[in-house]
Design a protein around this motif. Structure first.
Motif, PDB file in Angstrom:
ATOM      1  N   GLU A   1     -14.690  -0.664  27.039  1.00  0.00           N
ATOM      2  CA  GLU A   1     -14.183   0.696  26.939  1.00  0.00           C
ATOM      3  C   GLU A   1     -12.741   0.667  26.442  1.00  0.00           C
ATOM      4  N   ASN A   2     -12.491   1.336  25.312  1.00  0.00           N
ATOM      5  CA  ASN A   2     -11.158   1.301  24.691  1.00  0.00           C
ATOM      6  C   ASN A   2     -10.661  -0.142  24.576  1.00  0.00           C
TER       7      ASN A   2
ATOM      8  N   ARG B   1      -7.597  14.270  27.899  1.00  0.00           N
ATOM      9  CA  ARG B   1      -7.136  13.342  26.860  1.00  0.00           C
ATOM     10  C   ARG B   1      -5.665  13.002  27.086  1.00  0.00           C
TER      11      ARG B   1
ATOM     12  N   ALA C   1      -9.330   6.055  32.868  1.00  0.00           N
ATOM     13  CA  ALA C   1      -9.794   5.287  31.710  1.00  0.00           C
ATOM     14  C   ALA C   1      -8.848   4.108  31.493  1.00  0.00           C
TER      15      ALA C   1
ATOM     16  N   TYR D   1      -7.201   1.106  28.808  1.00  0.00           N
ATOM     17  CA  TYR D   1      -6.841   0.999  27.393  1.00  0.00           C
ATOM     18  C   TYR D   1      -6.310  -0.406  27.128  1.00  0.00           C
TER      19      TYR D   1
ATOM     20  N   ALA E   1      -1.147   5.122  22.079  1.00  0.00           N
ATOM     21  CA  ALA E   1      -2.484   5.106  22.667  1.00  0.00           C
ATOM     22  C   ALA E   1      -3.005   6.535  22.777  1.00  0.00           C
ATOM     23  N   ASP E   2      -4.126   6.803  22.132  1.00  0.00           N
ATOM     24  CA  ASP E   2      -4.836   8.080  22.260  1.00  0.00           C
ATOM     25  C   ASP E   2      -6.165   7.784  22.933  1.00  0.00           C
ATOM     26  N   ILE E   3      -6.335   8.219  24.160  1.00  0.00           N
ATOM     27  CA  ILE E   3      -7.554   7.859  24.888  1.00  0.00           C
ATOM     28  C   ILE E   3      -8.161   9.088  25.561  1.00  0.00           C
ATOM     29  N   GLU E   4      -9.472   9.032  25.697  1.00  0.00           N
ATOM     30  CA  GLU E   4     -10.200  10.027  26.465  1.00  0.00           C
ATOM     31  C   GLU E   4     -10.432   9.482  27.864  1.00  0.00           C
TER      32      GLU E   4
END
Length: 525
Positions: free
Chosen positions: A178-179, A422, A455, A457, A470-473
């Motif tokens: 994940e990520n 997000r 989440a 990363y 970092a752009d994460i959901e």
């Protein structure tokens, strides 16, 4: 045996199905075969008697496509009239098809022929099943491992007319990485649960690759072929009806990757999100108790295989159970959950604010765990959540030298989070590889908190001492934040659920450039 006949702790501690009792399930199957109801509770005895009055139960071996044999059980109605068939590949457990004994019996009493089989490599099964015969329509239903098999078979076998996939995966690669972050605890749990199974050398190697942090590209290629998302075009071409059931705090196959699969489907579809973790929300149905997920699975097949107009097609595509009220909210589509997005900026004073602020920096020391963790224990923590006892986090014990913390003002009214939060954040890493985990908490006035979502990363490609964006959901959620509570975003560099990329005692410096401010987007319903 009482109303929870099949509940027990007799299995190995590594089991992903700790509530299922192999001894009680074996006794139930024996009663189906012989008619001897001795030792069964009245409820179980009635189910056996009703099933035997309409169908013949047998168990043995079926031949797989490659000639190997599978352990299987068959509930077959007498008479020449063709009937719809439900095929049930077993979960990731050495119980094999026994895990489905109760639900398969209930399907049989509703008029279905049912074939439940033990997936290849578990218990006495050797190969893969090949289903054929004079039937009207065929549905595949599976939980966990069996759910992935069900989707893949439906994508490539035109005889499959509907699917129910419980606690499933859509993208196995994303579930493992994940990520770009390794799901170490998930893979360890899968290996532990398969300790008595016969994993192929390739499967064993892929799991070990994740744990050893090697050959990521090779493992992702292996996972791609086993991901229903890779074959979604085949499902869409035939408009196969697919029913998904998932848990918000799923620790084996996080919900967003299944949600991505769901949103790509163009045929009839339904998604049920519930409180809990892997297989927990549907477990009471496996125990023979009332369960809305299994009820909807029955309704799904009744509608799509038997043509019964039971209303399920008009109820909307999504049903979500709200934490922690347990209220059920139907929505016509997934995107209808989110009505607006509220942006809060990360600022230097440790606040989540309405306006951005540049020029600050907050350091995080790597290699040290904090009280902010995904869960106490993989899979099993979800049972406490279902029982109304979610883990309470002492936010005052989070060391601000090893974690960065931002907190909102108290919310003035109930804040209904619905959808995918997000996070956009910038940080500087002294080393070329870095990772962190972001957690969103609901914090009460006394400082205690419940986890809303999270989440991980990982960045593997940036040069040392460079800024990383970092752009994460965060994982999808349906959560009501009570009036007077605060939202808290915690970012730390270590969580035992994940493999970290940081060097010991390295630091991450979080900041917010003026051109690309750091923020948290909250989906509101």
């Amino acid at each position: 045996m009482n109303s929870a006949d099949f509940s027990g702790q007799s299995l190995h501690s590594a089991s992903l199905y700790p509530e299922l009792d192999a001894t009680a399930l074996t006794a139930f199957a024996a009663a189906l075969e012989t008619g001897d109801l001795t030792g069964l509770s009245p409820a179980r005895a009635a189910e056996v008697a009703e099933a035997r009055s309409v169908a013949v139960f047998s168990r043995g071996k079926v031949t797989g496509a490659d000639g190997d044999l599978l352990d299987a059980a068959l509930w077959r109605h007498t008479g020449l009239r063709p009937r719809p068939v439900i095929v049930m590949p077993s979960p990731w457990t050495n119980l094999g098809w026994l895990a489905y004994a109760v639900q398969a019996t209930l399907f049989a009493t509703r008029g279905y022929n049912v074939l439940a089989y033990t997936a290849r490599g578990f218990a006495g099964s050797q190969g893969e099943v090949d289903v054929a015969g004079p039937v009207t329509k065929v549905g595949f239903l599976g939980d966990s491992y069996g759910s992935g098999i069900s989707q893949l078979v439906a994508a490539h076998d035109t005889r499959v007319d509907a699917v129910a996939a419980l606690s499933t995966w859509g993208d196995l690669g994303e579930a493992f990485y994940e990520n770009s972050t390794r799901h170490v605890s998930a893979v360890q749990a899968l290996l532990g649960a398969a300790a008595r199974a016969r994993l192929s050398p390739q499967t064993q190697s892929m799991f070990e690759n994740v744990l050893a942090n090697r050959d990521i590209d090779g493992t992702l290629r292996w996972a791609e072929a086993r991901s229903p998302f890779t074959h979604v075009k085949e499902l869409n071409r035939r408009q196969v009806p697919v029913f998904f059931a998932h848990a918000w705090h799923e620790t084996l196959f996080p919900g967003n990757q299944t949600l991505r699969m769901f949103n790509e489907l163009t045929g009839p579809k339904r998604l049920d999100f519930s409180i809990g973790d892997h297989s927990g929300p549907e477990m009471s149905g496996m125990l023979g108790l009332p369960n809305r997920i299994w009820t909807d699975a029955h309704r799904w097949f009744d509608h799509h295989l038997r043509g019964i107009d039971n209303g399920i097609g008009a109820e909307g595509q999504v049903l979500s159970e709200v934490m922690w009220s347990q209220a059920l909210e139907p929505r016509p589509t997934w995107h209808a959950l989110t009505e607006e997005v509220r942006r809060l900026y990360l600022v230097g004073g440790g606040e989540l604010a309405r306006e951005p602020e540049a020029g600050w920096s907050v350091g995080v020391l790597c290699g040290v765990d904090t009280p902010a963790t995904v869960a106490e224990e993989i899979v099993k923590s979800g049972y406490a959540e279902i029982a109304g006892r979610p883990k309470s986090y002492p936010t005052g014990d989070i060391d601000r030298t090893v974690a960065a913390v931002w907190t909102s003002a108290p919310v003035e009214e109930i804040t209904r989070l619905r959808g995918i939060p997000r996070l956009r954040v910038t940080y500087r890493a002294a080393n070329p590889r870095s990772s962190f985990v972001a957690y969103l908490f609901d914090v009460a006035p006394d400082g205690s908190a419940y986890i809303v979502t999270h989440a991980p990363y990982t960045d593997l490609g940036s040069a040392a001492d460079s800024l990383v964006g970092a752009d994460i959901e965060l994982q999808a959620t349906a959560y009501d934040v009570p009036r007077g509570h605060r939202l808290m975003l915690v970012v730390d560099a270590r969580d035992p659920f994940y493999g970290e990329a940081n060097l010991p005692r390295a630091t991450l410096a979080f900041t917010s450039p003026e051109a690309t401010p750091s923020y948290l987007d909250l989906p509101l319903g």
